[in-house]
Design an enzyme around this catalytic site. Structure first.
Site, short mmCIF file in Angstrom:
data_model
loop_
_atom_site.label_atom_id
_atom_site.label_comp_id
_atom_site.label_asym_id
_atom_site.label_seq_id
_atom_site.Cartn_x
_atom_site.Cartn_y
_atom_site.Cartn_z
CG ASP A 1 -1.62 1.46 1.34
OD1 ASP A 1 -2.38 1.59 0.52
OD2 ASP A 1 -1.45 1.99 2.57
CG ASP B 1 -1.79 7.78 0.67
OD1 ASP B 1 -0.91 8.46 0.34
OD2 ASP B 1 -2.69 7.72 -0.46
#
Length: 219
Positions: free
Chosen positions: A12, A14
């Site tokens: 991922d 953020d």
């Protein structure tokens, strides 16, 4: 060198690699204020990080007619891109990624960001050439639908048992479960360790050095 347990690492962005949680929360809150809506609680804004933008805003800012969410998304983007240049990678992330690349891992990104948002962030931190493949929510189904991970695995021809999803939210862990891959959680992003543990990832690590140690030992 011992064989890799996980050939493909899907990160991922953020809250996992990029320390952008506060920036995203403030941008959601500012966009809602621009529309004259009640203040969005920090916890609610943090919870939707990782989802595609419009689905996230529909949860974070529920008091808006459905046809107005595109306008709200545009307001969010204005606030986000006005401040994101101040955001950077978590300390230790560049060295970790280079180490993983040298070890032979194939690095990818699976994110709820827009393509513009991810590409600008990658350029900002100088990592554009480090990842073999990336997927954003506007190009495929939003988390936790498994399509994002399935596409990355298909593109790089790596099976589910050789893939590890690494993320900071329950959406990332649900994505991994739906795609049939293992998952590793980090608790220094948007979601609390207790929420992450409830979904039974391989581990929940509290910081980047612990993430590096886990990947050296188990990756």
């Amino acid at each position: 060198m011992s064989p890799l347990r996980f050939e493909l690492l899907a990160f991922d962005w953020d809250g996992t690699l990029f320390d952008s949680t506060a920036c995203i929360v403030k941008s959601i809150q500012a966009a809602a204020r621009e529309f004259g809506l009640p203040e969005v609680p920090k916890e609610r804004a943090q919870h939707v990080i990782g989802l595609g933008l419009e689905p996230a805003l529909q949860i974070a800012v529920p008091d808006l007619p459905r046809e107005r969410y595109r306008d709200l998304a545009n307001a969010y983007r204005r606030h986000y891109f006005a401040t994101v240049h101040e955001v950077t990678l978590f300390e230790g992330v560049p060295d970790l990624l280079l180490e993983l690349k040298r070890r032979g891992h194939r690095l990818t990104v699976a994110t709820g960001k827009s393509r513009r948002g991810l590409d600008e962030a990658l350029r900002q931190v100088g990592l554009t050439d480090l990842f073999e493949a990336t997927r954003t929510a506007e190009e495929t189904a939003s988390k936790p639908h498994p399509q994002m991970l399935h596409e990355l695995m298909d593109e790089l021809r790596v099976p589910a048992h050789g893939t590890l999803m690494i993320g900071d939210t329950t959406h990332d862990l649900q994505l991994a479960a739906n795609a049939g891959t293992a998952a590793l959680a980090v608790s220094f992003g948007a979601h609390a360790a207790a929420e992450l543990l409830a979904l039974q990832p391989l581990a929940v690590v509290p910081n980047v050095p612990a993430l590096a140690t886990w990947l050296r030992q188990h990756g």
